[in-house]
Design a protein around this motif. Structure first.
Motif, PDB file in Angstrom:
ATOM      1  N   LEU A 163      -1.169   1.476   9.691  1.00 12.08           N
ATOM      2  CA  LEU A 163      -1.847   1.804  11.091  1.00 12.08           C
ATOM      3  C   LEU A 163      -2.137   0.243  11.656  1.00 12.08           C
ATOM      4  O   LEU A 163      -2.395  -0.620  11.215  1.00 12.08           O
ATOM      5  N   ALA A 164      -2.401   0.556  13.070  1.00 11.08           N
ATOM      6  CA  ALA A 164      -2.797  -0.787  13.776  1.00 11.08           C
ATOM      7  C   ALA A 164      -3.447  -0.331  14.983  1.00 11.08           C
ATOM      8  O   ALA A 164      -3.051   0.617  15.732  1.00 11.08           O
ATOM      9  N   VAL A 165      -4.174  -1.171  15.783  1.00  8.82           N
ATOM     10  CA  VAL A 165      -4.709  -1.199  17.138  1.00  8.82           C
ATOM     11  C   VAL A 165      -4.156  -2.528  17.614  1.00  8.82           C
ATOM     12  O   VAL A 165      -4.487  -3.627  16.977  1.00  8.82           O
ATOM     13  N   ILE A 216      -1.979  -5.225  10.912  1.00  9.53           N
ATOM     14  CA  ILE A 216      -1.499  -3.806  10.581  1.00  9.53           C
ATOM     15  C   ILE A 216      -2.032  -3.470   8.997  1.00  9.53           C
ATOM     16  O   ILE A 216      -2.165  -4.340   8.210  1.00  9.53           O
ATOM     17  N   LEU A 217      -2.472  -2.235   8.880  1.00  6.17           N
ATOM     18  CA  LEU A 217      -2.956  -1.802   7.689  1.00  6.17           C
ATOM     19  C   LEU A 217      -2.135  -0.935   7.109  1.00  6.17           C
ATOM     20  O   LEU A 217      -1.186  -0.396   7.538  1.00  6.17           O
ATOM     21  N   LYS A 218      -1.926  -0.824   5.757  1.00  3.42           N
ATOM     22  CA  LYS A 218      -1.007   0.120   4.980  1.00  3.42           C
ATOM     23  C   LYS A 218      -1.792   0.853   3.978  1.00  3.42           C
ATOM     24  O   LYS A 218      -2.600   0.168   3.100  1.00  3.42           O
ATOM     25  N   MET A 219      -1.697   2.062   3.872  1.00  3.18           N
ATOM     26  CA  MET A 219      -2.399   2.840   2.855  1.00  3.18           C
ATOM     27  C   MET A 219      -1.677   4.067   2.394  1.00  3.18           C
ATOM     28  O   MET A 219      -0.623   4.368   2.951  1.00  3.18           O
ATOM     29  N   TYR A 271      -3.325   2.497  19.783  1.00  4.22           N
ATOM     30  CA  TYR A 271      -3.448   2.775  18.232  1.00  4.22           C
ATOM     31  C   TYR A 271      -2.102   3.434  18.014  1.00  4.22           C
ATOM     32  O   TYR A 271      -1.688   4.208  18.630  1.00  4.22           O
ATOM     33  N   TRP A 272      -1.567   2.544  16.968  1.00  2.00           N
ATOM     34  CA  TRP A 272      -0.423   3.480  16.279  1.00  2.00           C
ATOM     35  C   TRP A 272      -0.306   3.622  14.920  1.00  2.00           C
ATOM     36  O   TRP A 272      -0.989   3.049  14.312  1.00  2.00           O
ATOM     37  N   TRP A 273       0.283   4.567  14.387  1.00  2.00           N
ATOM     38  CA  TRP A 273       0.425   4.909  13.037  1.00  2.00           C
ATOM     39  C   TRP A 273       1.873   5.296  12.609  1.00  2.00           C
ATOM     40  O   TRP A 273       2.341   6.025  13.573  1.00  2.00           O
ATOM     41  N   ARG A 291       7.325   9.708  10.494  1.00  2.00           N
ATOM     42  CA  ARG A 291       6.589   9.866  11.687  1.00  2.00           C
ATOM     43  C   ARG A 291       5.775   8.882  12.530  1.00  2.00           C
ATOM     44  O   ARG A 291       5.886   7.869  11.607  1.00  2.00           O
ATOM     45  N   PHE A 292       5.592   8.849  13.579  1.00  2.00           N
ATOM     46  CA  PHE A 292       5.167   7.584  14.229  1.00  2.00           C
ATOM     47  C   PHE A 292       4.129   8.309  15.438  1.00  2.00           C
ATOM     48  O   PHE A 292       4.531   9.290  16.104  1.00  2.00           O
TER      49      PHE A 292
END
Ligand SMILES: Cc1cc2nc3c(=O)[nH]c(=O)nc-3n(C[C@H](O)[C@H](O)[C@H](O)COP(=O)(O)OP(=O)(O)OC[C@H]3O[C@@H](n4cnc5c(N)ncnc54)[C@H](O)[C@@H]3O)c2cc1C
Length: 386
Positions: free
Chosen positions: A182-184, A263-266, A218-220, A206-207
């Motif tokens: 995830l990121a903004v 960028i976050l990763k979860m 915002y993208w994920w 998916r994106f």
């Protein structure tokens, strides 16, 4: 003069802050305790869907949220190369319901809610560690050894809730089978028009790309992973670029435009639904009660619905235990239904085999807009307390 009833809220996330606003506006004395040193300031965004905006409207809390976000104007489903599959008539649905859906940066949403609290409501950096039920109320314990009394404890402490743990015991989280990035980031692209949302579907990936206003996107991304629960959470932008190589130009460009540190990763997780949300003078809401997978963009929305409905029952039913029982009876079918629907949708969206992906595309392409609209209306309609 009658004494104000007092509530303690554990957790200053979206659900906890909304509950605090709703109860203060209903005449309660409220204190909110947040374990983190500050309200979440890190990146990421989310969609506050029309049902959540309707719930916020019902307590007069919607305007700062709408002002801090970006109303969603188009909502597309696309193939990984950017070719259209179908679209959700999100704007028309919003007009029909009288409330738009809004994309927003998470920290801005938290700020828009927190600014509506009475001064000195929020204490940060103090973790709630448990509670003891008393005949007349509840005693709440904190990690610094202090305790506080209240008529009501609201467990709004998220996925790993200690309040839930004490109330319900071990109810393991369930890995989804995929990880999420995830990121903004500041991003502009001819495809990313005002109020744009698109979900790009690949095989097991998916994106999502969303305009959150102010020149930010915002993208994920989600990606199936054999051991998603154990996957390392260290971030490598190259890993994300590799995962989406050859996808639509705007997808690759959005990742390229994002600093690695943003960028976050979860791991995405939910829990099997339960029907108990309360115990004596203690009640759960949001992810503490019914964590769900992100496929329908409804986790925060259901937390907001919980908070508003809880305050409604506490206002209209003088007996606290009766009000909590009404809340539980009204909310668990709705929220747990969304948990199951999100799990179902997640299975479709993360499909990996060629045949399953082909069938998915064919189904969504051929589903008439009227039927798509009706299915979405079921979820996007906020029903206040009975
Ligand atoms: C990838 C992804 C995308 C998503 N996208 C959307 C979307 O578009 N729309 C949507 O509606 N939902 C979305 N969700 C779901 C949404 O983020 C959650 O459902 C929502 O944040 C739940 O709110 P909450 O207030 O219940 O919990 P949280 O937001 O988790 O807040 C809990 C708070 O409690 C604090 N806390 C924890 N333990 C304690 C303690 N012991 N004492 C005191 N404080 C404590 C935490 O620090 C935190 O601030 C998404 C989720 C994911 C993972």
């Amino acid at each position: 003069m009658t004494e104000l009833r007092k509530a303690i809220v554990a957790g200053a996330g979206i659900g906890g802050l909304t509950a605090a606003i709703a109860l203060q506006r209903a005449g309660w004395q409220v204190e909110v305790f947040e374990a983190a040193q500050t309200l979440r300031t890190g990146g990421t965004g989310l969609s506050v869907m029309a049902n959540a905006m309707a719930a916020l409207h019902s307590i007069g809390a919607h305007v700062p949220v709408e002002q801090a976000g970006q109303v969603i104007k188009q909502f597309y489903f696309k193939k990984q190369n950017g070719d259209p599959i179908t679209h959700m008539p999100i704007h028309e649905i919003g007009e029909q319901l009288g409330h738009p859906s809004v994309n927003i940066q998470r920290p801005l949403l938290l700020r828009a809610l927190a600014q509506q609290l009475a001064p000195d409501t929020l204490t940060t950096g103090l973790r709630c560690v448990g509670y003891a039920s008393r005949p007349e109320g509840v005693q709440v314990s904190f990690e610094d050894g202090s305790t506080r009394q209240a008529d009501l404890l609201i467990g709004a402490d998220g996925l790993n809730s200690v309040i839930r743990q004490q109330m319900l015991g071990d109810t393991p989280t369930r890995p989804s089978g995929y990880i999420a990035w995830l990121a903004v980031a500041p991003f502009s692209h001819p495809v990313l028009t005002e109020g744009y949302v698109a979900h790009y579907w690949g095989r097991g990936k998916r994106f999502g790309l969303c305009d959150v206003g102010d020149g930010q996107a915002y993208w994920w991304g989600t990606c199936n992973h054999a051991d998603a629960a154990d996957a390392a959470l260290s971030i490598s932008k190259q890993e994300v670029l590799d995962a989406y190589r050859g996808w639509a130009p705007e997808v690759v460009a959005a990742i390229e435009a994002t600093p690695e540190g943003a960028i976050l990763k979860m791991h995405a997780r939910d829990r099997d639904p339960v029907e108990q949300f309360c115990d004596g003078h203690v009640v759960l809401l949001g992810d503490a009660a019914h964590p769900m997978l992100p496929s329908l963009g409804q986790g925060a929305a259901q937390a907001i619905e919980d908070a508003v409905v809880l305050a409604q029952y506490l206002t209209q039913t003088p007996d606290l235990n009766a009000a909590l029982a009404q809340y539980q009876a009204f909310r668990h079918p709705r929220a747990n239904g969304v948990v199951k629907a999100a799990r179902f949708m997640s299975g479709i969206e993360q499909a990996e085999s060629k045949v399953a992906c082909w069938l998915r595309e064919w189904y969504f392409r051929l589903t008439p807009q009227s039927s798509f609209r009706k299915k979405n209306l079921d979820i996007l309609l906020f029903k206040p307390s009975a």
